[in-house]
Every structure is written in structure tokens, then in C-alpha cells.
Scaffold this motif. Structure first.
Motif, PDB file in Angstrom:
ATOM      1  N   TYR A  85       6.247 -10.977  10.529  1.00  0.00           N
ATOM      2  CA  TYR A  85       6.756  -9.953   9.622  1.00  0.00           C
ATOM      3  C   TYR A  85       6.971 -10.514   8.227  1.00  0.00           C
ATOM      4  N   ASP A  86       6.561  -9.740   7.241  1.00  0.00           N
ATOM      5  CA  ASP A  86       6.813 -10.060   5.841  1.00  0.00           C
ATOM      6  C   ASP A  86       6.792  -8.736   5.079  1.00  0.00           C
ATOM      7  N   ARG A  87       7.666  -8.596   4.109  1.00  0.00           N
ATOM      8  CA  ARG A  87       7.710  -7.343   3.342  1.00  0.00           C
ATOM      9  C   ARG A  87       6.348  -7.014   2.749  1.00  0.00           C
ATOM     10  N   ASP A  88       5.594  -8.029   2.368  1.00  0.00           N
ATOM     11  CA  ASP A  88       4.279  -7.804   1.772  1.00  0.00           C
ATOM     12  C   ASP A  88       3.301  -7.134   2.731  1.00  0.00           C
ATOM     13  N   GLN A  89       3.590  -7.206   4.030  1.00  0.00           N
ATOM     14  CA  GLN A  89       2.731  -6.543   5.013  1.00  0.00           C
ATOM     15  C   GLN A  89       2.770  -5.014   4.847  1.00  0.00           C
ATOM     16  N   PHE A  90       3.762  -4.529   4.088  1.00  0.00           N
ATOM     17  CA  PHE A  90       3.911  -3.091   3.865  1.00  0.00           C
ATOM     18  C   PHE A  90       3.546  -2.708   2.431  1.00  0.00           C
ATOM     19  N   GLY A  91       2.799  -3.591   1.774  1.00  0.00           N
ATOM     20  CA  GLY A  91       2.312  -3.308   0.434  1.00  0.00           C
ATOM     21  C   GLY A  91       3.317  -3.659  -0.646  1.00  0.00           C
ATOM     22  N   PRO A  92       2.919  -3.548  -1.917  1.00  0.00           N
ATOM     23  CA  PRO A  92       3.829  -3.817  -3.028  1.00  0.00           C
ATOM     24  C   PRO A  92       5.030  -2.862  -2.981  1.00  0.00           C
ATOM     25  N   ALA A  93       6.199  -3.390  -3.303  1.00  0.00           N
ATOM     26  CA  ALA A  93       7.407  -2.559  -3.241  1.00  0.00           C
ATOM     27  C   ALA A  93       7.297  -1.350  -4.169  1.00  0.00           C
ATOM     28  N   TRP A  94       7.537  -0.174  -3.607  1.00  0.00           N
ATOM     29  CA  TRP A  94       7.628   1.102  -4.330  1.00  0.00           C
ATOM     30  C   TRP A  94       6.335   1.470  -5.049  1.00  0.00           C
TER      31      TRP A  94
END
Length: 249
Positions: A85-94
């Protein structure tokens, strides 16, 4: 003498009326600036795509029953590993570069979209129709009205109702990245809320974290169910049990 007595009686009769008038004036002044003047959001059952403001309490028996029926449809599964898991796995923030969700590709970032959706008297950066710099907002997680500006950005944060790490463990790890970008920027999954509440939640489900404002907890459970069903993501058995209980099940 009679005239003097008459004058005294008149003064005594008028005094309570004058006091009453002053009291009424204070109430009216208070009411004009009361938190009730700020919208307390929308019943989640009347906001299935998340484009209407906020998260209002669910109060009626019929709505609680409808909420229970919705939650009952949610599937359950034990969580998978958090590995990878990494936040980047969900694309650039906002990012605004997202397909298949309301407000995508409207030339405004997702954070500004949801702040503008839920705020009142919204102010924008000079020369921008998107960047929110100030507003008044009712925070459903604390039940308080907040005066917010960009200099205190962390005072109001954007909560992912179903946290991204939770999504990853419940099946999003196997999705194509485009779908992960969707759930990260879908207004249905986003609530502006008190920063300390958002921080304390982390990636917890309803069994281990709930908003401090007890009046919105059934609404919160319904919103979890809406996101879960839209993205066909199961929740843990403990979380579903809690969600049902929150709406009286």
C-alpha cells in the motif's frame, strides 16, 4: 394627586413591556448568527452520488429502516495484507484528471470541489474560480460550525469515508489504477471534517472509530454502505455488525 398616581401606574405597566422588547431583540440578534444558519448537510439517502453538501443526521424510523436495508446488502470479508500500500497507488492527491465520478474534469481539484460543495460564504483565491481560501462550514464529525481559512488548512481536512488503506486491504490492491483514482476522488467518499477527528480515524473502520458527534453515526454507516456497494468492496464482519447497530439493527 390622582393624575400623579395614574402616571405612576402607566410607568409600571410599560416597564415589563420594555424589558420584554429588549429580551426579544437579543434573541433575534443571537439567532441571526447561530450555527443553525449554516446548512447541516444532506441526508445520505437523498444524496446517493455525493454531490449534495455534507452529511446530515438520519432521524426518522423510515430512513433508519432504509439505511438498514442498504447496509444489509454490504458483503463482508476479512482484510488482506497491507503489503504494497502507498498513497500514490491511488493517483496524485486531489487530481481532477479522473474519469467516471461527479466533478471529474471540471478544471478544479477534488479538495476544492468538496470544500465548495459543503461550505457557505465560500471565498476563492484572487483570479481563481476554484481555489477555496475561506468559508463557514458545519463539521458533521463534531457537530460544530467552523470558520475556516487556508492559513489554517489542517483545521478542516478531507476524510475518505472508506480509507484508502482499508480499500487496499479489502480488494483495491487488485484493481486497475484508474479505479483506485476514482474512489480516492469520488465525492461520495469524501467529507470535509475536523482535522483532529480525521487524524484519529486513520484507516479504521466503524468497529474501531466513529465520529464524536453521535447524531451522525447512522448517516456515517449509511455512507460507508453507499461507497462499499458502489465499488463492490466488502467490509470486515465486525464493521458491518457495527454499521447495522448504528442504525438500530
Amino acid at each position: 394627586m390622582r393624575a400623579r398616581r395614574t402616571a405612576v401606574v402607566a410607568v409600571l405597566l410599560l416597564a415589563p413591556l420594555a424589558l420584554t422588547g429588549c429580551t426579544s431583540g437579543k434573541k433575534g440578534s443571537s439567532g441571526a448568527t447561530s450555527p443553525g444558519a449554516v446548512s447541516q448537510g444532506t441526508n445520505p439517502l437523498q444524496n446517493p452520488d455525493g454531490t449534495k453538501p455534507g452529511l446530515a443526521p438520519v432521524t426518522g424510523d423510515a430512513d433508519r429502516k432504509a439505511g438498514l436495508d442498504l447496509i444489509a446488502q454490504v458483503k463482508t470479508a476479512d482484510p488482506g495484507p497491507k503489503t504494497g500500500y502507498d498513497r500514490d497507488q491511488f493517483g496524485p492527491a486531489w487530481t481532477d484528471n479522473v474519469d467516471g465520478v461527479p466533478l471529474g474534469h471540471n478544471d478544479c481539484g477534488t479538495r476544492d470541489d468538496v470544500l465548495a460543495r459543503d461550505g457557505k460564504d465560500v471565498e476563492h483565491k484572487d483570479g481563481s474560480a476554484c481555489v477555496v481560501t475561506g468559508m463557514t462550514i458545519w463539521d458533521p464529525y463534531t457537530g460544530k460550525t467552523v470558520q475556516w481559512n487556508k492559513q489554517q488548512a489542517s483545521k478542516i481536512q478531507i476524510d475518505h469515508v472508506m480509507p484508502l488503506s482499508y480499500d487496499w486491504q479489502q480488494g483495491a490492491a487488485k484493481w486497475e489504477k484508474a479505479k483506485r483514482v476514482q474512489i480516492a476522488n469520488d465525492p461520495l467518499n469524501l467529507i470535509p471534517a475536523d482535522g483532529s477527528q480525521n487524524a484519529s480515524k486513520g484507516d479504521s473502520g466503524p468497529a474501531t472509530w466513529l465520529p464524536a458527534n453521535t447524531e451522525v453515526r447512522c448517516s456515517y454507516a449509511i455512507r460507508w454502505a453507499q461507497v462499499s456497494l458502489k465499488y463492490q468492496l466488502p467490509v470486515t464482519p465486525a464493521d458491518k455488525k457495527t454499521m447495522l447497530t448504528l442504525c438500530g439493527g
